[in-house]
Structure formats: C-alpha cells, structure tokens
Design a protein around this motif. Sequence first.
Motif, PDB file in Angstrom:
ATOM      1  N   VAL A 169       3.691  -0.566   3.775  1.00  0.00           N
ATOM      2  CA  VAL A 169       3.226   0.645   3.574  1.00  0.00           C
ATOM      3  C   VAL A 169       4.393   1.431   3.178  1.00  0.00           C
ATOM      4  CG1 VAL A 169       2.076   2.638   4.387  1.00  0.00           C
ATOM      5  CG2 VAL A 169       1.327   0.145   4.899  1.00  0.00           C
ATOM      6  N   VAL A 170       4.166   2.088   1.928  1.00  0.00           N
ATOM      7  CA  VAL A 170       5.518   3.030   1.316  1.00  0.00           C
ATOM      8  C   VAL A 170       4.887   4.489   1.046  1.00  0.00           C
ATOM      9  CG1 VAL A 170       6.845   1.067   0.637  1.00  0.00           C
ATOM     10  CG2 VAL A 170       5.324   2.045  -1.020  1.00  0.00           C
ATOM     11  N   PRO A 171       5.907   5.522   0.891  1.00  0.00           N
ATOM     12  CA  PRO A 171       5.441   6.877   0.469  1.00  0.00           C
ATOM     13  C   PRO A 171       4.928   6.410  -1.001  1.00  0.00           C
ATOM     14  CG  PRO A 171       7.649   6.914   1.308  1.00  0.00           C
ATOM     15  CD  PRO A 171       7.387   5.378   1.534  1.00  0.00           C
ATOM     16  N   ASP A 172       3.933   7.384  -1.320  1.00  0.00           N
ATOM     17  CA  ASP A 172       3.333   7.273  -2.825  1.00  0.00           C
ATOM     18  C   ASP A 172       4.189   7.165  -3.667  1.00  0.00           C
ATOM     19  OD1 ASP A 172       1.107   7.648  -1.091  1.00  0.00           O
ATOM     20  OD2 ASP A 172       0.563   9.564  -1.925  1.00  0.00           O
ATOM     21  N   ARG A 196     -16.562   0.277   8.316  1.00  0.00           N
ATOM     22  CA  ARG A 196     -15.524   1.640   8.571  1.00  0.00           C
ATOM     23  C   ARG A 196     -14.417   1.579   7.737  1.00  0.00           C
ATOM     24  NH1 ARG A 196     -10.956   1.081  12.090  1.00  0.00           N
ATOM     25  NH2 ARG A 196     -10.695  -1.028  12.970  1.00  0.00           N
ATOM     26  N   MET A 197     -13.548   2.750   7.253  1.00  0.00           N
ATOM     27  CA  MET A 197     -12.475   2.916   6.449  1.00  0.00           C
ATOM     28  C   MET A 197     -11.375   2.743   7.313  1.00  0.00           C
ATOM     29  SD  MET A 197     -11.631   5.526   3.737  1.00  0.00           S
ATOM     30  CE  MET A 197     -13.131   5.406   2.963  1.00  0.00           C
ATOM     31  N   ILE A 198     -10.147   2.077   7.018  1.00  0.00           N
ATOM     32  CA  ILE A 198      -8.966   1.941   7.900  1.00  0.00           C
ATOM     33  C   ILE A 198      -7.814   2.506   6.963  1.00  0.00           C
ATOM     34  CG2 ILE A 198      -9.925  -0.022   9.067  1.00  0.00           C
ATOM     35  CD1 ILE A 198      -7.971  -1.707   7.203  1.00  0.00           C
ATOM     36  N   GLU A 199      -7.051   3.201   7.725  1.00  0.00           N
ATOM     37  CA  GLU A 199      -5.993   3.749   7.073  1.00  0.00           C
ATOM     38  C   GLU A 199      -4.544   2.607   6.747  1.00  0.00           C
ATOM     39  OE1 GLU A 199      -5.710   7.353   6.946  1.00  0.00           O
ATOM     40  OE2 GLU A 199      -7.550   7.258   7.163  1.00  0.00           O
ATOM     41  N   PRO A 200      -3.641   2.741   6.068  1.00  0.00           N
ATOM     42  CA  PRO A 200      -2.665   1.823   5.821  1.00  0.00           C
ATOM     43  C   PRO A 200      -2.241   1.497   6.854  1.00  0.00           C
ATOM     44  CG  PRO A 200      -2.237   4.013   5.000  1.00  0.00           C
ATOM     45  CD  PRO A 200      -3.354   4.180   5.535  1.00  0.00           C
ATOM     46  N   GLU A 201      -1.972   2.109   7.961  1.00  0.00           N
ATOM     47  CA  GLU A 201      -1.071   1.800   9.358  1.00  0.00           C
ATOM     48  C   GLU A 201      -1.654   0.636   9.730  1.00  0.00           C
ATOM     49  OE1 GLU A 201       0.332   5.579   7.824  1.00  0.00           O
ATOM     50  OE2 GLU A 201      -1.864   4.881   8.445  1.00  0.00           O
ATOM     51  N   GLU A 202      -3.224   0.725   9.904  1.00  0.00           N
ATOM     52  CA  GLU A 202      -4.039  -0.453  10.430  1.00  0.00           C
ATOM     53  C   GLU A 202      -3.922  -1.439   9.387  1.00  0.00           C
ATOM     54  OE1 GLU A 202      -8.249  -1.205  12.369  1.00  0.00           O
ATOM     55  OE2 GLU A 202      -7.816   0.886  11.718  1.00  0.00           O
ATOM     56  N   ALA A 203      -4.260  -1.275   8.337  1.00  0.00           N
ATOM     57  CA  ALA A 203      -3.935  -2.274   7.140  1.00  0.00           C
ATOM     58  C   ALA A 203      -2.752  -3.281   7.526  1.00  0.00           C
ATOM     59  CB  ALA A 203      -4.231  -1.816   6.004  1.00  0.00           C
ATOM     60  N   LEU A 204      -1.709  -2.407   7.789  1.00  0.00           N
ATOM     61  CA  LEU A 204      -0.452  -3.207   7.719  1.00  0.00           C
ATOM     62  C   LEU A 204      -0.547  -3.993   9.186  1.00  0.00           C
ATOM     63  CD1 LEU A 204       2.703  -3.732   7.071  1.00  0.00           C
ATOM     64  CD2 LEU A 204       3.215  -1.691   8.301  1.00  0.00           C
ATOM     65  N   ALA A 205      -0.999  -3.254  10.345  1.00  0.00           N
ATOM     66  CA  ALA A 205      -0.872  -3.829  11.549  1.00  0.00           C
ATOM     67  C   ALA A 205      -1.874  -5.299  11.731  1.00  0.00           C
ATOM     68  CB  ALA A 205      -1.612  -3.099  12.596  1.00  0.00           C
ATOM     69  N   ILE A 206      -2.889  -5.329  10.992  1.00  0.00           N
ATOM     70  CA  ILE A 206      -3.831  -6.410  10.769  1.00  0.00           C
ATOM     71  C   ILE A 206      -3.446  -7.435   9.631  1.00  0.00           C
ATOM     72  CG2 ILE A 206      -5.734  -5.177  11.725  1.00  0.00           C
ATOM     73  CD1 ILE A 206      -7.011  -5.051   9.008  1.00  0.00           C
ATOM     74  N   ALA A 216       0.652  -1.220   0.054  1.00  0.00           N
ATOM     75  CA  ALA A 216      -0.133   0.009  -0.056  1.00  0.00           C
ATOM     76  C   ALA A 216       0.808   1.374  -0.121  1.00  0.00           C
ATOM     77  CB  ALA A 216      -1.110  -0.050   1.182  1.00  0.00           C
ATOM     78  N   SER A 217       0.426   2.328  -0.657  1.00  0.00           N
ATOM     79  CA  SER A 217       0.931   3.545  -0.569  1.00  0.00           C
ATOM     80  C   SER A 217       0.314   4.255   0.713  1.00  0.00           C
ATOM     81  CB  SER A 217       0.700   4.318  -1.788  1.00  0.00           C
ATOM     82  OG  SER A 217      -0.687   4.828  -1.903  1.00  0.00           O
ATOM     83  N   GLU A 218       1.038   5.348   1.001  1.00  0.00           N
ATOM     84  CA  GLU A 218       0.375   6.285   2.093  1.00  0.00           C
ATOM     85  C   GLU A 218      -0.863   6.581   1.964  1.00  0.00           C
ATOM     86  OE1 GLU A 218       3.517   8.799   2.976  1.00  0.00           O
ATOM     87  OE2 GLU A 218       4.583   7.409   4.309  1.00  0.00           O
ATOM     88  N   SER A 219      -0.970   6.942   0.627  1.00  0.00           N
ATOM     89  CA  SER A 219      -2.476   7.353   0.273  1.00  0.00           C
ATOM     90  C   SER A 219      -3.511   6.262   0.057  1.00  0.00           C
ATOM     91  CB  SER A 219      -2.478   7.910  -1.082  1.00  0.00           C
ATOM     92  OG  SER A 219      -1.830   9.038  -1.132  1.00  0.00           O
TER      93      SER A 219
END
Length: 270
Positions: A192-195, A176-186, A134-137
């Motif tokens: 997760v990398v910069p765009d 609910r929508m999740i951010e990339p950091e949570e996607a990485l954690a689960i 995933a990108s940070e976006s």
Amino acid sequence: MTDASPLLQERDGAVLTVTLNWPEKRNPVSDPAMVDALCAAMEAADRDLGVHVVILTGAGKAFSSGGDLKAMQVPDTGGLRSARPAETRRNYRYGIQRLPMMFQSLEVPVIAAVNGPAIGAGCDLACMCDIRIASESARFASSFVKLGIVPGDGGAWLLQRVVGFAKASELALTGRMIEPEEALAIGLVSQVVPDGDLMSAARAVADMVAANPAYATRMTKRLLREAQDASLANILEISAGMQALAHATADNQEAIDAFVERREPVFRGE
C-alpha cells in the motif's frame, strides 16, 4: 456505452501499461467492448516476448466499479441481464467470463496498480492479476450479494485463492468494503503506497520482473498458475519439462557465466 476508447496502452521498454479508460463510468468491465479490448491487449502482450510485464490500472478515481449497473437496470438493453435466462447465461459466458479464462492462460506477468475502488467484478479483475499494489485511495469489495446476485465472473474461484477460503467467505457473504490496510493484512495486496507513488511503485516491481530472463519469467508464471490446481506429481513433471527448456536458453548460460566471472549478466531473451 461511451465513445472513448476502452483502453489506453503505453509501452516503455519491456513494460506495457494498460489503463482502463472509462473514468466517467468508473471503468466498468462488463461491457463487451471493454472485454474485447482487454482480451486483445493482453493476448497481444502475451505473444510479444519483448513485453516482460504488464501493469494494469484505471483512469480517474476508480480502478474498476465492476459491472455497469445502469446497463443492467433494464433487461436486454446492452447489459449482461436479459429477460430470457438462457440468454443471460450466454451473455456471461461470451462476455465477462472470457476475462478470467484469458488471464488464467497468460504467461506474461500482470501487476494490478489499484488506484481507487475495486468493487465486485473490479475486485475480481484485480484478483486475476499476479501482483496487486494498492494506493491509499483503493477500496475492495466482493459486493455481489448486496445486489442480490452471485459473483458471475469467477470471483468465487479467484478470491479464495488469494486470501483463503474463510476470509473469502466472509467478504463474499457480507459484501462489506475493506480499506487498503486490511487488504494488505489479508494478502489481497502486497503493498500500500501513497496515491502519488502508485505508478512508480508498480513500475519498480515491474522493472525487477523485467530484468530477469523472459523465458524463465514466463515459465515460472505458468508454473505458479498450474500449481493452483495440479497435484505435486503433475507440477514436478511439468517443472522438469520446463527446466529442460530453460537450461537450453542462452540466458541461462549467460547467468551461469556471469556468476562464475563475478559480473552482471546481460540477458537477451534468447
């Protein structure tokens, strides 16, 4: 519907990059033209032993918005929704439901480079792939309940196999929508990398996959998929059969010879 080609394809050596190409609509995957194009591209890559890995991404700011809500707003106007329930069932079966069946049957590994929101069926599309970066976006949501519908594209099967039953239940029931950091954690994504680094990060993983013997890579991918449902006894039996095939390849002999001779192997896909 748009006049643009649903997909862009770029081949670089053993890596094929496939890009969803309806950025003005945020790359929905429910349209029959997109389903047809994705199935055709992936199945062609699967048949071509010269393609060792596929990277799947989206054009523009979104990976995929999932379903085309404007097309679904009025029944029988080109979307999945029909005024006749039996016809809606057929639209799903012969439309978007072809995607999870096709992805599940592939032997070529697929990396999702999630460049932006992956919502509803777009999140499920990412789950159909083998590796997700995933990108940070990027943002993820199994948001069907918020529209008063269920995951009709196999999401109830897919998501829990990636993040586990409890987390999949939470995400699917809340929407609910999740951010990339949570996607990485689960465990929904592995990086997760910069765009600006997304495609190079995906390519780095693709190159590591592509460097291995093609037959072994594809059979390993097949075993991983079969193991999602099969018993240990069945997987051991399939593994033994595939191992017999792998031992008979020239690449297996080359790997052993290179190890003994302390040199880098040269694999030829034979």
